[in-house]
Design an enzyme around this catalytic site. Structure first.
Site, PDB file in Angstrom:
ATOM      1  N   SER A  82       6.947 -15.989  16.870  1.00 55.96           N
ATOM      2  CA  SER A  82       8.360 -15.693  17.342  1.00 55.96           C
ATOM      3  C   SER A  82       9.482 -16.343  16.443  1.00 55.96           C
ATOM      4  O   SER A  82      10.126 -16.327  16.509  1.00 55.96           O
ATOM      5  CB  SER A  82       8.357 -16.353  18.294  1.00 55.96           C
ATOM      6  OG  SER A  82       7.751 -15.987  19.718  1.00 55.96           O
ATOM      7  N   LYS A  85      12.308 -13.923  15.596  1.00 51.64           N
ATOM      8  CA  LYS A  85      13.760 -14.289  16.283  1.00 51.64           C
ATOM      9  C   LYS A  85      14.725 -14.275  15.553  1.00 51.64           C
ATOM     10  O   LYS A  85      15.818 -14.310  15.958  1.00 51.64           O
ATOM     11  CB  LYS A  85      13.306 -14.463  17.604  1.00 51.64           C
ATOM     12  CG  LYS A  85      12.510 -14.019  18.571  1.00 51.64           C
ATOM     13  CD  LYS A  85      12.292 -14.537  19.964  1.00 51.64           C
ATOM     14  CE  LYS A  85      11.266 -13.995  21.030  1.00 51.64           C
ATOM     15  NZ  LYS A  85      10.230 -14.536  20.673  1.00 51.64           N
ATOM     16  N   SER A 142      12.722 -19.104  23.492  1.00 53.72           N
ATOM     17  CA  SER A 142      11.837 -17.708  22.216  1.00 53.72           C
ATOM     18  C   SER A 142      11.235 -16.300  23.346  1.00 53.72           C
ATOM     19  O   SER A 142      10.522 -15.991  23.707  1.00 53.72           O
ATOM     20  CB  SER A 142      10.929 -18.599  21.997  1.00 53.72           C
ATOM     21  OG  SER A 142       9.617 -17.579  21.349  1.00 53.72           O
TER      22      SER A 142
END
Length: 438
Positions: A82, A85, A142
């Site tokens: 993640s 992101k 997240s």
């Protein structure tokens, strides 16, 4: 009786003299021995191996000088999970900044986002939220589905947005990065109808992650404000707010995560998949120095935070950012530059900016040895104070370390100089010819 008195006086004189010698010795010890030993201790920097890190890769960067303080497999590409992101958020923030979209735009959730698994905000098909709301829950909690919803709103499809991500990575110099989605999920975890046709997975090197974090500071500091939020109430109907996956936030010092809270830490992004392991890109600031830490491939959720603490401690315990040259100062031997066609033939010059270097903690800035390279340029009058008069480059290397720090700043004129009249220029030319003959 008199002899006793004389003997007592003699003893007192000897005692006083001995006492004075002792005090003098201690003063010299404090002035010389202690500072020297303290400096030697301050300049001693332990090896990276002594940190005993348990992870796949890591890097520690000071963003002002760009110095890499710690590096373990930092240029090797691995699954970032993640941490992906951060690039998704960077592009969204950039489009808002350029006016292509607004934080208040309303996004309608489509099928791809509604089917996205993993860490998520549980978005339903047809549900609506603002760009700001989705952006915040994506970075704080997240949320994979929020990342997909934003990408589809901005570019029409997730894959079209991914194309922009790869282009942006190239522009930022992130040579080891490649993306297939906006969330960081493995290909097999993406909804089947929306998987890309070309092969590959998301990959980033720790150094590329640090480069992206540095770009976030420079271009979109509002992202740091979002990632510093300990929790976020996404919907008014949600029973509880979504909690930040970053347990090391300093603001957690009074929460259930207080054992992980780290002084000065205010962002950024965690990540986990089976292939990536537990990852964490973080940043902390203490005493005016900010550090960027990236750890990849740790073995547990808590381990990514304990290993990050080791990395950051290594930086804050052994280095500091110190100004070695003040702005508007004059380096010795580089006081003047020539002026052409002016009422003066030369003008004093000053450094336009201050110069700071990363140095061993406790170092005396006045004792640091660095090199300078002044490249002057002749000025032609008239010009105002502040006109560029050349450049000066400062180079510094910590003894025993490979890192070479280099900073180039402009030298500027301290005074304005007016153009000289033709009579003065004529006599000056005659004088230069005559003086040249003799």
């Amino acid at each position: 009786m008199r002899e006793n008195k004389e003997g007592s006086k003699t003893f007192k004189r000897k005692y006083a003299k001995g006492r004075d010698y002792f005090i003098s010795f201690m003063i010299l010890l404090c002035l010389f021995v202690i500072p020297v030993s303290a400096f030697a201790e301050a300049a001693k920097i332990p090896s990276i191996q002594s940190v005993n890190l348990e992870l796949r890769s890591a890097v520690l960067v000071e963003p002002v000088t760009g110095q890499v303080l710690l590096s373990i497999n930092a240029d090797q590409a691995y699954a970032p999970a993640s941490m992906t992101k951060m690039m998704t958020g960077y592009i969204i923030a950039d489009k808002v900044k350029k006016g292509a979209i607004s934080w208040n735009d309303v996004v309608t959730v489509k099928e791809n986002a509604s089917q996205t698994i993993g860490s998520r905000a549980y978005l339903a098909l047809g549900e609506t939220h603002t760009v700001q709301e989705l952006f915040t829950v994506m970075l704080v909690h997240s949320a994979n589905d929020a990342a997909v919803a934003l990408a589809e709103y901005v570019s029409g499809s997730e894959q079209q947005f991914v194309t922009e991500m790869n282009e942006e990575a190239k522009r930022l110099g992130m040579e080891k990065s490649y993306y297939i989605n906006v969330s960081g999920l493995d290909r097999t975890d993406m909804p089947l109808p929306f998987r890309p046709q070309e092969q590959g997975e998301n990959v980033m090197s720790a150094m590329d992650v640090a480069t992206l974090v540095k770009s976030i500071f420079q271009d979109h500091p509002e992202m740091l404000e979002v990632t510093s939020m300990p929790s976020y109430q996404f919907r008014a109907t949600d029973r509880e707010p979504f909690v930040n996956t970053n347990w090391m936030l300093e603001s957690n010092k009074d929460s259930q995560y207080k054992k992980y809270a780290y002084e000065g830490l205010d962002g950024l992004k965690t990540g986990f998949t089976d292939s990536a392991g537990y990852c964490f890109a973080s940043t902390a600031e203490r005493d005016g120095m900010r550090l960027i830490s990236v750890v990849m491939g740790t073995k547990s959720m808590s381990k990514r935070f304990t290993e990050t603490k080791k990395v950051l401690d290594y930086g804050f315990d052994h280095f500091e950012l110190k100004q070695v040259v003040a702005a508007k100062s004059t380096p010795k031997g580089m006081e003047m530059v020539l002026v052409k066609s002016g009422t003066k033939t030369e003008v004093p010059v000053l450094t336009e900016q201050a110069v700071s270097f990363l140095v061993p903690k406790g170092s005396d800035a006045s004792q640091l040895s660095y090199q300078t390279n002044f490249v002057p340029q002749e000025l032609t009058a008239p010009f105002a104070a502040g006109a560029k008069a050349g450049t000066i480059t400062y180079t510094y290397q910590i003894e025993g370390k490979d890192m070479i720090q280099e900073k180039t700043v402009n030298m500027v004129a301290a005074d304005e100089v007016e153009k000289a009249g033709w009579v003065r220029l004529l006599f000056r030319s005659i004088w230069e010819v005559v003086s040249g003959l003799f």
